[in-house]
Design a protein around this motif. Structure first.
Motif, PDB file in Angstrom:
ATOM      1  N   GLY A  94       0.832  -1.180   0.000  1.00 19.14           N
ATOM      2  CA  GLY A  94       0.000   0.000   0.000  1.00 19.14           C
ATOM      3  C   GLY A  94       0.864   1.225   0.000  1.00 19.14           C
ATOM      4  O   GLY A  94       2.091   1.166  -0.041  1.00 19.14           O
ATOM      5  N   PRO A  95       0.297   2.411   0.048  1.00 15.59           N
ATOM      6  CA  PRO A  95       1.076   3.634   0.083  1.00 15.59           C
ATOM      7  C   PRO A  95       1.787   3.768   1.409  1.00 15.59           C
ATOM      8  O   PRO A  95       1.188   3.946   2.444  1.00 15.59           O
ATOM      9  N   ARG A  96       3.088   3.663   1.367  1.00 18.11           N
ATOM     10  CA  ARG A  96       3.877   3.761   2.585  1.00 18.11           C
ATOM     11  C   ARG A  96       4.971   4.789   2.398  1.00 18.11           C
ATOM     12  O   ARG A  96       5.389   5.096   1.286  1.00 18.11           O
ATOM     13  N   ASP A  97       5.449   5.277   3.503  1.00 14.53           N
ATOM     14  CA  ASP A  97       6.560   6.209   3.468  1.00 14.53           C
ATOM     15  C   ASP A  97       7.810   5.494   2.989  1.00 14.53           C
ATOM     16  O   ASP A  97       8.060   4.346   3.321  1.00 14.53           O
ATOM     17  N   SER A  98       8.639   6.167   2.177  1.00 14.88           N
ATOM     18  CA  SER A  98       9.801   5.503   1.580  1.00 14.88           C
ATOM     19  C   SER A  98      10.800   5.068   2.634  1.00 14.88           C
ATOM     20  O   SER A  98      11.423   4.013   2.527  1.00 14.88           O
ATOM     21  N   GLU A  99      10.957   5.854   3.683  1.00 17.70           N
ATOM     22  CA  GLU A  99      11.917   5.496   4.731  1.00 17.70           C
ATOM     23  C   GLU A  99      11.466   4.254   5.484  1.00 17.70           C
ATOM     24  O   GLU A  99      12.267   3.358   5.773  1.00 17.70           O
ATOM     25  N   VAL A 100      10.166   4.171   5.805  1.00 20.71           N
ATOM     26  CA  VAL A 100       9.639   2.994   6.496  1.00 20.71           C
ATOM     27  C   VAL A 100       9.766   1.762   5.620  1.00 20.71           C
ATOM     28  O   VAL A 100      10.141   0.677   6.071  1.00 20.71           O
ATOM     29  N   GLU A 101       9.462   1.902   4.323  1.00 25.43           N
ATOM     30  CA  GLU A 101       9.551   0.764   3.411  1.00 25.43           C
ATOM     31  C   GLU A 101      10.989   0.286   3.282  1.00 25.43           C
ATOM     32  O   GLU A 101      11.257  -0.907   3.246  1.00 25.43           O
ATOM     33  N   ARG A 102      11.930   1.212   3.217  1.00 28.61           N
ATOM     34  CA  ARG A 102      13.332   0.831   3.094  1.00 28.61           C
ATOM     35  C   ARG A 102      13.825   0.116   4.348  1.00 28.61           C
ATOM     36  O   ARG A 102      14.556  -0.868   4.275  1.00 28.61           O
ATOM     37  N   SER A 103      13.405   0.590   5.521  1.00 29.12           N
ATOM     38  CA  SER A 103      13.827  -0.065   6.761  1.00 29.12           C
ATOM     39  C   SER A 103      13.145  -1.407   6.948  1.00 29.12           C
ATOM     40  O   SER A 103      13.692  -2.304   7.578  1.00 29.12           O
ATOM     41  N   ALA A 104      11.910  -1.563   6.405  1.00 29.50           N
ATOM     42  CA  ALA A 104      11.188  -2.827   6.574  1.00 29.50           C
ATOM     43  C   ALA A 104      11.739  -3.916   5.673  1.00 29.50           C
ATOM     44  O   ALA A 104      11.677  -5.089   6.017  1.00 29.50           O
ATOM     45  N   LEU A 105      12.258  -3.558   4.502  1.00 27.75           N
ATOM     46  CA  LEU A 105      12.726  -4.558   3.546  1.00 27.75           C
ATOM     47  C   LEU A 105      14.247  -4.614   3.548  1.00 27.75           C
ATOM     48  O   LEU A 105      14.910  -4.226   2.597  1.00 27.75           O
ATOM     49  N   GLU A 106      14.804  -5.075   4.637  1.00 30.18           N
ATOM     50  CA  GLU A 106      16.245  -5.268   4.754  1.00 30.18           C
ATOM     51  C   GLU A 106      16.511  -6.671   5.273  1.00 30.18           C
ATOM     52  O   GLU A 106      15.795  -7.168   6.137  1.00 30.18           O
ATOM     53  N   GLY A 107      17.544  -7.298   4.743  1.00 32.99           N
ATOM     54  CA  GLY A 107      17.960  -8.606   5.239  1.00 32.99           C
ATOM     55  C   GLY A 107      16.928  -9.680   4.978  1.00 32.99           C
ATOM     56  O   GLY A 107      16.502  -9.922   3.841  1.00 32.99           O
ATOM     57  N   ASP A 108      16.505 -10.348   6.063  1.00 28.86           N
ATOM     58  CA  ASP A 108      15.547 -11.451   5.940  1.00 28.86           C
ATOM     59  C   ASP A 108      14.192 -10.979   5.429  1.00 28.86           C
ATOM     60  O   ASP A 108      13.502 -11.722   4.729  1.00 28.86           O
ATOM     61  N   ALA A 109      13.784  -9.759   5.786  1.00 28.80           N
ATOM     62  CA  ALA A 109      12.481  -9.260   5.332  1.00 28.80           C
ATOM     63  C   ALA A 109      12.435  -9.146   3.814  1.00 28.80           C
ATOM     64  O   ALA A 109      11.430  -9.484   3.179  1.00 28.80           O
ATOM     65  N   LYS A 110      13.522  -8.707   3.216  1.00 20.23           N
ATOM     66  CA  LYS A 110      13.564  -8.591   1.758  1.00 20.23           C
ATOM     67  C   LYS A 110      13.515  -9.967   1.103  1.00 20.23           C
ATOM     68  O   LYS A 110      12.842 -10.171   0.083  1.00 20.23           O
ATOM     69  N   GLU A 111      14.227 -10.930   1.689  1.00 22.87           N
ATOM     70  CA  GLU A 111      14.216 -12.290   1.145  1.00 22.87           C
ATOM     71  C   GLU A 111      12.833 -12.922   1.257  1.00 22.87           C
ATOM     72  O   GLU A 111      12.359 -13.590   0.324  1.00 22.87           O
ATOM     73  N   CYS A 112      12.160 -12.707   2.400  1.00 24.73           N
ATOM     74  CA  CYS A 112      10.825 -13.285   2.589  1.00 24.73           C
ATOM     75  C   CYS A 112       9.794 -12.638   1.669  1.00 24.73           C
ATOM     76  O   CYS A 112       8.852 -13.301   1.227  1.00 24.73           O
TER      77      CYS A 112
END
Length: 559
Positions: A289-307
């Motif tokens: 959904g529409p999310r802030d770019s900073e929050v999205e970048r911090s959420a999709l790091e490491g294992d989160a990006k792989e999942c």
């Protein structure tokens, strides 16, 4: 001679008190005392010397004195006095007054207790396993007057559980899942803290009579308040409004999770039943959904990006015979798009964009060549291994491979199942190899050597290593010349080593056994018992591994 100490002023008699003494000190009833201890986190103690008898329940005196200053104590007394007014009005048959009194009955909040027991947010996350399990348990229980389970409590438990699931889907925080007899075990990583909880299976629950539901409801009351605090903080950090506004009651949990996620984004999608709009709905039914770019970048790091990329680009359709709520949660948490056979689905089974159809039946009526037909276990195994497993063994009507627990460390156990080894090889083959970048020569560096220079350098290095080995073995230069060169002298040294190596191993094993025996003799009895229990555990572990290997060989022989 000093004054004699009074009885009950020192020792266990002054430090511990019985439950009856604590109830008299607080001037409350026993159910209120139990509720107060559960809410404040006060547990019974086990003193070494039980002065008032072994059949008594003991508490610490400091804990009871701490309860004397609790604001809830006054609230309980006010509610008790107010209940007497209601009983009196009913006894006088003034039912209108009794109804008014019931509507204006005073209540209480547990916000100050949550802040008191968990000073920081990380402390609350560390203790989130039991609250999530309890809330998910009451979310599937029926509202019954016989056990004093109100339907509002069940509805609130559903709401809180789905709000936390929506956060896990948004942040791609889910890491593991395992289906057992008790239910589904989930494990998520939230702000560096590992949270594991259990969700019961989607079946009608039996209500045993030997369970004290009043105690469980008291725990649930505190856990709901605690989970509201945690959800508010998690939503606030991601920039979403809490609580998300959802229209109506959450009767269908599979449909409620997308509704909550749409409410988080601030919009609501309309579901079209027309077959022409199925493709458009499948494309727009993503979890992002529409999310802030900073929050999205911090959420999709490491294992989160792989999942988030496991089911990326895949469109699932779940049949009605499957555990719908858990599959919707898993597929959305790992980046997939999902529809189902029922109300609220973003697309129907005829949608041409469907790539995988989850079915738990022996046969498929009209199979389509454009999609894969899989059993529900395939989704769980892909989630745990974080790659798309081949679907040949998960087809309808086939016996699926063993469902391996991701919570077991095979290396620590000393045994790796055959299917786990195969999955490792498949994952290694599916991951693309990282290509090394060509190094650009820099000015001022050494020039590259030609082929002849490289061969000469390699020969010199080989000769030097052989001379070092012979020198370490005590072979002189004259002995090398007698034996006919470096090669023959080195072969003679290696043959001599091979002959003496088994003898060295036997001697070292005997010396190690003697050293262990001597060290065990020098131990104290307590250390010997501890060492014996450790060795017993090791032997049991080795025997278990050996039995598993024998079973594997037997199964291979039958095949």
């Amino acid at each position: 001679m000093g004054a004699k100490d009074k009885r009950g002023k020192k020792g266990n008699a002054a430090v511990y008190t019985t439950r009856n003494q604590a109830v008299r000190m607080l001037q409350v009833r026993l159910p209120e005392f139990r509720r107060l201890c559960i809410l404040k986190g006060i547990h019974p103690r086990e003193p070494k010397k039980k002065k008032h008898g072994h059949n008594k329940t003991y508490y610490h005196v400091k804990d009871i004195k701490w309860l004397l200053h609790e604001p809830l104590l006054g609230k309980f007394r006010d509610i008790k006095a107010y209940d007497k007014k209601i009983v009196k009005a009913k006894a006088k048959k003034t039912y209108e007054l009794a109804k008014k009194l019931l509507d204006r009955k005073p209540g209480y909040t547990l916000d100050h207790i949550v802040k008191e027991r968990y000073p920081t947010f990380i402390d609350a996350l560390r203790d989130l396993d039991d609250p999530l399990t309890m809330v998910n348990l009451f979310a599937v229980l029926p509202g019954e007057t016989r056990h004093n389970i109100d339907s509002k409590v069940v509805q609130k438990s559903k709401q809180l559980a789905l709000e936390f699931q929506a956060y896990v889907v948004r942040s791609h925080a889910l890491r593991k899942v395992f289906a057992s007899v008790k239910g589904l075990y989930y494990q998520a990583e939230v702000m560096g803290q590992t949270i594991t909880w259990l969700v019961p299976h989607e079946r009608s629950q039996t209500m045993p009579d030997d369970v004290d539901y009043k105690v469980m409801l008291t725990f649930l009351e505190f856990y709901q308040t605690m989970l509201e605090f945690i959800n508010f903080k998690l939503y606030h950090d991601m920039g979403f409004k809490y609580p998300p506004l959802v229209q109506g009651e959450l009767s269908n949990l599979a449909n409620a999770l997308p509704e909550i996620m749409d409410a988080m984004s601030g919009g609501r999608k309309t579901v079209n039943s027309d077959a022409k709009s199925n493709s458009r709905n499948a494309e727009g039914a993503s979890t992002a959904g529409p999310r802030d770019s900073e929050v999205e970048r911090s959420a999709l790091e490491g294992d989160a990006k792989e999942c988030a990329e496991v089911f990326k680009g895949l469109v699932f359709f779940v049949g009605r015979e499957n555990p719908l709520e858990s599959l919707v949660f898993l597929i959305k948490a790992f980046g997939g798009v999902v529809g189902w056979d029922g109300e609220g689905s973003p697309f129907s089974v005829e949608c041409p964009d469907v790539t995988h159809q989850v079915i738990d039946r022996p046969k498929v009526a009209n199979p389509l060549s454009s999609r894969e037909y899989i059993q529900p276990q395939w989704v769980l195994d892909c989630v745990n291994n974080r790659f798309l497993i081949p679907t040949t063994e998960y087809g309808p009507g086939k016996k699926p491979p063993p469902h391996l627990s991701p919570f077991v460390d095979n290396e620590a156990e000393g045994y790796t199942p055959e299917y786990a080894e195969m999955l490792k090889r498949l994952k290694a083959a599916s991951t693309p190899s990282e290509h090394k970048t060509e190094e650009i020569p820099v000015e001022g560096t050494m020039p590259e050597l030609g082929p002849s220079d490289v061969e000469t350098k390699a020969d010199l290095e080989d000769q030097y290593t052989k001379e070092v080995e012979l020198e370490a073995a005590g072979v002189t230069h004259s002995e090398v010349l007698k034996k006919g060169g470096l090669e023959r002298a080195l072969e003679a040294v290696q043959q001599k080593k091979q002959g003496t190596e088994p003898q060295r191993k036997r001697k070292s094993a005997v010396s190690e056994e003697k050293a262990v025996d001597l060290s065990e003799i020098m131990m104290s009895r307590k250390s010997q018992r501890l060492y014996g229990s450790i060795q017993k555990g090791k032997r049991a572990k080795e025997a278990k591994v050996e039995s598993l290997k024998q079973k594997r060989e037997m199964l291979r022989g039958k095949k």
